[in-house]
Enzyme design. Structure first.
Site, short mmCIF file in Angstrom:
data_model
loop_
_atom_site.label_atom_id
_atom_site.label_comp_id
_atom_site.label_asym_id
_atom_site.label_seq_id
_atom_site.Cartn_x
_atom_site.Cartn_y
_atom_site.Cartn_z
N SER A 173 0.84 -1.18 0.00
CA SER A 173 0.00 0.00 0.00
C SER A 173 0.88 1.24 0.00
CB SER A 173 -0.89 0.01 1.25
OG SER A 173 -1.55 1.25 1.41
N TYR A 186 -2.32 -0.48 10.41
CA TYR A 186 -2.29 -0.83 8.98
C TYR A 186 -0.98 -0.36 8.36
CZ TYR A 186 -3.93 -1.24 4.13
OH TYR A 186 -4.07 -1.57 2.80
#
Length: 305
Positions: A173, A186
Site C-alpha cells: 500500500s 495498517y
C-alpha cells in the site's frame, strides 16, 4: 577492482539507469508468458484478488485460490472458469494462522504442484485510531498483512529457488511508504510488508537467483469496499482507484517483471521529494493534500447478513 575503476563503473551505470525508464517507455516492453504457470493468490475471494484471478485465467495460468471466505472463493473459482481457466483449485486458508498456511501449502504442493507465482494479496484494515484499536485487531492486522507473507514465502520460495524460476508479488500500500492518520496498525503492517519484500529481493540477487522476480505494489485507496467512506481532498490529483484499473495495472507490472508499482503516478513525485523536505514543510503539504483526514468518515466493507 581499484577505487578509480569501480567509481567510474558506478558513474557510467548511474547515467544508464537514470535514462533506462525513458528507453523502456519508448520501446515496446516484453511481457512474459504465464500460460501453465501455477499462480497462487491469497485473498482471492473478492476485490483485487478476484480480479487478478480473472486476468490470469485469460492467460492460461493454473490458478490456486486461497481465502478464508469459502462462498467468495467458490464464486471466484466459477468466474475464473468462465474466463477460460482450465485448472482452478480453491482452498480455505486462514492466512493469519501459520500452521494453517503450512498445512494448506503442503496440500497444494501434493495436489497441484510447485507454485511459481505467489501473490500475497490478503489484507484487512481496522480503520481505528491506534489508542482505540483493540489489541486483538492490531495482532490480526499484523498476522494477515505481513506475517502471512513470511509463512507463504517459507512454504513456496524454496522450490522457486531450486529451479531459479518464480515470482513473488506483494500487494502492499502507499500507506507502507508514509504514515497515515488513523491507520497506525495498517501502516505498520504495510511498511513491514514492503521491507520484507525488498529484503527478499536482495537475498535472491545476492544468491544469484536472478530467475526469481519480485514485484512490490503500493496503491492509494482502491474502490473495493475495504476503504468505503474514505475520501480524497483533491480527487484529480489523488483519485481513489477503480478496482478494474488497479488490477490491470498490477497485471501489467507482473508481466513486465516490474520491481515497484505505485499508483496513482502522482505519488511517485510525492514520495520522491518527501525525504528532501523539511519536516514542517512536509506536514504543510500533507495537510494541503488532505492526508490528515483521509479516514475521517471510514466505514469499511460492510458484512452481509
Amino acid at each position: 577492482m581499484n577505487f578509480f575503476l569501480e567509481t567510474l563503473r558506478v558513474l557510467v551505470l548511474s547515467i544508464y539507469y537514470i535514462f533506462e525508464p525513458l528507453f523502456l517507455w519508448l520501446l515496446p516492453s516484453r511481457r512474459k508468458n504465464v500460460a501453465g504457470e501455477i499462480v497462487l493468490i491469497t485473498g482471492a475471494g473478492s476485490g483485487i484478488g478476484r480480479l487478478m484471478a480473472l486476468e490470469f485465467a485469460q492467460l492460461g495460468a493454473t490458478l490456486v485460490l486461497w481465502d478464508i471466505n469459502q462462498e467468495g472463493n467458490k464464486e471466484t473459482c466459477r468466474l475464473a472458469k468462465e474466463h477460460g481457466a482450465k485448472r482452478v483449485h480453491d482452498y480455505i486458508c486462514d492466512c493469519s494462522n501459520r500452521q494453517d498456511v503450512y498445512k494448506v501449502a503442503a496440500q497444494v504442493k501434493k495436489e497441484v504442484g510447485d507454485v511459481s507465482i505467489l501473490i500475497n494479496n490478503a489484507g484487512i484494515v481496522t480503520g481505528k485510531k491506534f489508542i482505540d484499536a483493540p489489541d486483538s485487531l492490531v495482532e490480526k492486522t499484523m498476522e494477515v498483512n505481513v506475517m502471512a507473507h513470511f509463512w507463504t514465502c517459507k512454504a513456496f520460495l524454496p522450490a522457486m529457488m531450486a529451479s531459479n524460476h518464480g515470482h513473488v508479488v506483494s500487494i502492499a500500500s502507499s500507506a507502507g511508504l508514509i504514515g497515515v492518520n488513523g491507520l497506525a496498525d495498517y501502516c505498520a503492517s504495510k511498511f513491514a510488508a514492503v521491507g520484507f519484500a525488498e529484503s527478499i529481493a536482495l537475498e535472491m540477487l545476492d544468491l544469484g537467483k536472478n530467475g526469481v522476480k519480485t514485484t512490490i505494489v503500493c496503491p492509494y485507496f482502491i474502490n473495493t469496499g475495504m476503504f468505503d467512506g474514505c475520501s480524497s481532498k483533491w480527487p484529480r490529483l489523488l483519485p481513489i482507484l477503480e478496482a478494474d484499473y488497479a488490477a490491470k495495472k498490477i497485471m501489467d507490472a507482473i508481466l513486465k517483471e516490474q520491481a515497484y508499482l505505485i499508483m496513482p503516478r502522482s505519488l511517485y513525485f510525492v514520495f520522491g521529494i518527501r525525504n528532501m523536505l523539511p519536516v514542517n514543510l512536509g506536514l504543510l503539504l500533507g495537510d494541503y493534500l488532505g492526508a490528515f483526514h483521509f479516514m475521517d468518515h471510514f466505514r469499511g466493507r460492510v458484512k452481509k447478513d
